[in-house]
Design a protein around this motif. Structure first.
Motif, PDB file in Angstrom:
ATOM      1  N   MET A  68       0.756  -1.226  -0.107  1.00  0.00           N
ATOM      2  CA  MET A  68       0.068   0.176  -0.018  1.00  0.00           C
ATOM      3  C   MET A  68       0.966   1.144  -0.006  1.00  0.00           C
ATOM      4  SD  MET A  68      -2.980  -1.172  -0.021  1.00  0.00           S
ATOM      5  CE  MET A  68      -3.969   0.453  -0.217  1.00  0.00           C
ATOM      6  N   LEU A  69       0.132   2.382  -0.093  1.00  0.00           N
ATOM      7  CA  LEU A  69       0.913   3.737  -0.336  1.00  0.00           C
ATOM      8  C   LEU A  69       1.358   4.215   1.244  1.00  0.00           C
ATOM      9  CD1 LEU A  69      -1.370   5.439  -2.977  1.00  0.00           C
ATOM     10  CD2 LEU A  69       0.790   4.246  -3.299  1.00  0.00           C
ATOM     11  N   THR A  70       2.456   4.699   1.137  1.00  0.00           N
ATOM     12  CA  THR A  70       2.942   5.260   2.688  1.00  0.00           C
ATOM     13  C   THR A  70       3.131   6.446   2.908  1.00  0.00           C
ATOM     14  OG1 THR A  70       5.185   4.894   2.033  1.00  0.00           O
ATOM     15  CG2 THR A  70       4.043   2.995   2.899  1.00  0.00           C
ATOM     16  N   ARG A  71       3.370   7.329   1.817  1.00  0.00           N
ATOM     17  CA  ARG A  71       3.534   8.850   1.807  1.00  0.00           C
ATOM     18  C   ARG A  71       3.513   9.439   0.438  1.00  0.00           C
ATOM     19  NH1 ARG A  71       8.964  10.484   1.494  1.00  0.00           N
ATOM     20  NH2 ARG A  71      10.302   8.939   1.171  1.00  0.00           N
ATOM     21  N   LEU A  72       3.387  10.490   0.372  1.00  0.00           N
ATOM     22  CA  LEU A  72       3.492  11.531  -0.988  1.00  0.00           C
ATOM     23  C   LEU A  72       4.890  11.850  -0.843  1.00  0.00           C
ATOM     24  CD1 LEU A  72       2.280  12.853  -3.280  1.00  0.00           C
ATOM     25  CD2 LEU A  72       1.749  14.608  -2.220  1.00  0.00           C
ATOM     26  N   ASN A  73       5.620  11.494  -1.907  1.00  0.00           N
ATOM     27  CA  ASN A  73       7.016  11.942  -2.150  1.00  0.00           C
ATOM     28  C   ASN A  73       7.358  13.173  -2.886  1.00  0.00           C
ATOM     29  OD1 ASN A  73       9.992  11.652  -1.808  1.00  0.00           O
ATOM     30  ND2 ASN A  73       9.798  10.415  -3.769  1.00  0.00           N
ATOM     31  N   ILE A  74       6.758  13.192  -4.134  1.00  0.00           N
ATOM     32  CA  ILE A  74       7.119  14.312  -5.226  1.00  0.00           C
ATOM     33  C   ILE A  74       5.699  14.725  -5.647  1.00  0.00           C
ATOM     34  CG2 ILE A  74       8.131  15.052  -7.146  1.00  0.00           C
ATOM     35  CD1 ILE A  74      10.226  12.840  -6.690  1.00  0.00           C
ATOM     36  N   SER A  75       5.412  16.158  -5.654  1.00  0.00           N
ATOM     37  CA  SER A  75       4.360  16.577  -6.377  1.00  0.00           C
ATOM     38  C   SER A  75       5.207  17.555  -7.359  1.00  0.00           C
ATOM     39  CB  SER A  75       3.462  17.645  -5.517  1.00  0.00           C
ATOM     40  OG  SER A  75       2.849  16.670  -4.563  1.00  0.00           O
ATOM     41  N   GLY A  76       4.190  17.744  -8.460  1.00  0.00           N
ATOM     42  CA  GLY A  76       4.668  18.495  -9.460  1.00  0.00           C
ATOM     43  C   GLY A  76       3.956  19.576 -10.209  1.00  0.00           C
ATOM     44  N   ILE A  77       4.627  20.722 -10.673  1.00  0.00           N
ATOM     45  CA  ILE A  77       3.964  21.689 -11.238  1.00  0.00           C
ATOM     46  C   ILE A  77       4.594  21.900 -12.409  1.00  0.00           C
ATOM     47  CG2 ILE A  77       2.832  23.114  -9.210  1.00  0.00           C
ATOM     48  CD1 ILE A  77       5.203  24.828  -9.395  1.00  0.00           C
ATOM     49  N   TYR A  78       3.987  22.646 -13.325  1.00  0.00           N
ATOM     50  CA  TYR A  78       4.479  23.266 -14.805  1.00  0.00           C
ATOM     51  C   TYR A  78       5.157  24.324 -14.903  1.00  0.00           C
ATOM     52  CZ  TYR A  78       2.147  18.822 -17.021  1.00  0.00           C
ATOM     53  OH  TYR A  78       1.948  17.675 -17.330  1.00  0.00           O
ATOM     54  N   VAL A  79       6.299  24.435 -15.239  1.00  0.00           N
ATOM     55  CA  VAL A  79       7.084  25.851 -15.357  1.00  0.00           C
ATOM     56  C   VAL A  79       7.553  26.133 -16.875  1.00  0.00           C
ATOM     57  CG1 VAL A  79       7.667  26.046 -12.932  1.00  0.00           C
ATOM     58  CG2 VAL A  79       9.109  25.027 -14.523  1.00  0.00           C
ATOM     59  N   LEU A  80       7.534  27.171 -17.509  1.00  0.00           N
ATOM     60  CA  LEU A  80       7.867  27.514 -18.523  1.00  0.00           C
ATOM     61  C   LEU A  80       9.518  27.532 -18.822  1.00  0.00           C
ATOM     62  CD1 LEU A  80       5.121  30.135 -19.790  1.00  0.00           C
ATOM     63  CD2 LEU A  80       5.229  27.720 -20.175  1.00  0.00           C
ATOM     64  N   ASP A  81      10.007  27.957 -17.674  1.00  0.00           N
ATOM     65  CA  ASP A  81      11.499  28.167 -17.867  1.00  0.00           C
ATOM     66  C   ASP A  81      11.992  27.601 -16.454  1.00  0.00           C
ATOM     67  OD1 ASP A  81      14.130  29.700 -17.132  1.00  0.00           O
ATOM     68  OD2 ASP A  81      13.622  30.368 -19.071  1.00  0.00           O
ATOM     69  N   GLN A  82      12.640  26.519 -16.236  1.00  0.00           N
ATOM     70  CA  GLN A  82      13.117  26.113 -15.035  1.00  0.00           C
ATOM     71  C   GLN A  82      14.273  26.908 -14.540  1.00  0.00           C
ATOM     72  OE1 GLN A  82      14.026  22.105 -17.002  1.00  0.00           O
ATOM     73  NE2 GLN A  82      12.786  21.237 -15.378  1.00  0.00           N
ATOM     74  N   ASP A  83      15.118  27.725 -15.058  1.00  0.00           N
ATOM     75  CA  ASP A  83      15.910  28.377 -14.472  1.00  0.00           C
ATOM     76  C   ASP A  83      15.124  29.835 -13.743  1.00  0.00           C
ATOM     77  OD1 ASP A  83      18.493  26.919 -15.056  1.00  0.00           O
ATOM     78  OD2 ASP A  83      18.348  27.935 -16.981  1.00  0.00           O
ATOM     79  N   GLN A  84      14.313  30.221 -14.580  1.00  0.00           N
ATOM     80  CA  GLN A  84      13.310  31.131 -13.784  1.00  0.00           C
ATOM     81  C   GLN A  84      12.493  30.657 -12.483  1.00  0.00           C
ATOM     82  OE1 GLN A  84      10.663  32.908 -16.579  1.00  0.00           O
ATOM     83  NE2 GLN A  84       9.995  34.701 -15.339  1.00  0.00           N
ATOM     84  N   ALA A  85      12.142  29.597 -12.745  1.00  0.00           N
ATOM     85  CA  ALA A  85      11.555  28.904 -11.600  1.00  0.00           C
ATOM     86  C   ALA A  85      12.368  28.824 -10.340  1.00  0.00           C
ATOM     87  CB  ALA A  85      11.102  27.547 -11.865  1.00  0.00           C
ATOM     88  N   LEU A  86      13.592  28.467 -10.626  1.00  0.00           N
ATOM     89  CA  LEU A  86      14.579  28.497  -9.658  1.00  0.00           C
ATOM     90  C   LEU A  86      14.888  29.833  -8.853  1.00  0.00           C
ATOM     91  CD1 LEU A  86      17.543  25.844 -10.734  1.00  0.00           C
ATOM     92  CD2 LEU A  86      15.758  25.605  -9.065  1.00  0.00           C
ATOM     93  N   ASP A  87      15.112  30.812  -9.851  1.00  0.00           N
ATOM     94  CA  ASP A  87      15.121  32.176  -9.347  1.00  0.00           C
ATOM     95  C   ASP A  87      13.784  32.557  -8.328  1.00  0.00           C
ATOM     96  OD1 ASP A  87      16.395  34.865  -9.254  1.00  0.00           O
ATOM     97  OD2 ASP A  87      14.654  35.223 -10.171  1.00  0.00           O
ATOM     98  N   PHE A  88      12.826  32.109  -8.760  1.00  0.00           N
ATOM     99  CA  PHE A  88      11.513  32.436  -8.066  1.00  0.00           C
ATOM    100  C   PHE A  88      11.450  31.608  -6.695  1.00  0.00           C
ATOM    101  CE2 PHE A  88       7.406  31.846  -6.775  1.00  0.00           C
ATOM    102  CZ  PHE A  88       6.557  32.974  -6.548  1.00  0.00           C
ATOM    103  N   TYR A  89      11.304  30.194  -6.785  1.00  0.00           N
ATOM    104  CA  TYR A  89      11.295  29.432  -5.697  1.00  0.00           C
ATOM    105  C   TYR A  89      12.723  29.255  -4.598  1.00  0.00           C
ATOM    106  CZ  TYR A  89       6.906  28.059  -7.695  1.00  0.00           C
ATOM    107  OH  TYR A  89       5.564  28.099  -8.011  1.00  0.00           O
ATOM    108  N   VAL A  90      13.387  29.187  -5.165  1.00  0.00           N
ATOM    109  CA  VAL A  90      14.751  29.161  -4.376  1.00  0.00           C
ATOM    110  C   VAL A  90      15.193  30.613  -4.092  1.00  0.00           C
ATOM    111  CG1 VAL A  90      17.211  28.557  -4.386  1.00  0.00           C
ATOM    112  CG2 VAL A  90      15.677  27.013  -5.301  1.00  0.00           C
ATOM    113  N   GLY A  91      15.483  31.432  -4.974  1.00  0.00           N
ATOM    114  CA  GLY A  91      15.928  32.824  -4.678  1.00  0.00           C
ATOM    115  C   GLY A  91      15.131  33.847  -3.871  1.00  0.00           C
ATOM    116  N   LYS A  92      13.761  33.613  -4.122  1.00  0.00           N
ATOM    117  CA  LYS A  92      12.760  34.496  -3.423  1.00  0.00           C
ATOM    118  C   LYS A  92      11.873  33.645  -2.404  1.00  0.00           C
ATOM    119  CE  LYS A  92      12.404  37.886  -7.305  1.00  0.00           C
ATOM    120  NZ  LYS A  92      11.638  38.391  -8.126  1.00  0.00           N
ATOM    121  N   LEU A  93      11.524  32.709  -2.458  1.00  0.00           N
ATOM    122  CA  LEU A  93      10.645  31.921  -1.661  1.00  0.00           C
ATOM    123  C   LEU A  93      11.658  31.306  -0.487  1.00  0.00           C
ATOM    124  CD1 LEU A  93       7.533  30.452  -3.390  1.00  0.00           C
ATOM    125  CD2 LEU A  93       7.932  32.698  -2.417  1.00  0.00           C
ATOM    126  N   GLY A  94      12.792  31.039  -0.727  1.00  0.00           N
ATOM    127  CA  GLY A  94      13.801  30.273   0.170  1.00  0.00           C
ATOM    128  C   GLY A  94      13.707  28.823   0.151  1.00  0.00           C
TER     129      GLY A  94
END
Length: 137
Positions: free
Chosen positions: A1-27
């Protein structure tokens, strides 16, 4: 049986821009950044929660045809195909002020909603992000 949720996903148009937002701004921090040849596998996580990851996926192969990926990217550009992420914080007002100081566009100001104080924003790709200071049960 399932034990936990490991990875969820969202679509982004540019992965480097996504890194700037999620890592650079949201921490958030990078968990995995791997070139698989047919795609870039890029996951991030909240530093205090290393067991749950978010896949920042560019629409395309191998999960969809190029025609379908183009349609998804077009919908994202119109703001019609974004996902949802819900984060918790210790102090919603402080987090809100810190994010605004970093230039994050807040779409909803902090408000007490009974379950806690939360506010909303969107990432550069139309994904909805909510941040809440939850009341203790």
């Amino acid at each position: 049986m399932l034990t936990r949720l490991n990875i969820s996903g969202i679509y982004v148009l540019d992965q480097d821009q996504a890194l700037d937002f999620y890592v650079g701004k949201l921490g958030l921090e990078v968990d995995t950044d791997a070139d698989l040849g047919f795609m870039r596998w890029l996951t991030i996580r909240v530093p205090a929660d290393p067991d749950r990851k978010i896949l920042l996926e560019r629409p395309g192969a191998p999960s969809m045809s190029e025609d379908t990926a183009a349609e998804v990217r077009a919908l994202m550009t119109k703001g019609a195909a974004g996902g949802h992420l819900f984060f918790a914080c210790e102090d919603a007002y402080k987090t809100h002020a810190e994010l605004k100081a970093k230039g994050v566009e807040v779409t909803e100001e902090p408000e007490d909603r009974g379950y806690g104080i939360d506010f909303g924003l969107r990432d550069p790709f139309g994904n909805h992000v909510r941040i809440a200071q939850l009341k203790e049960a």
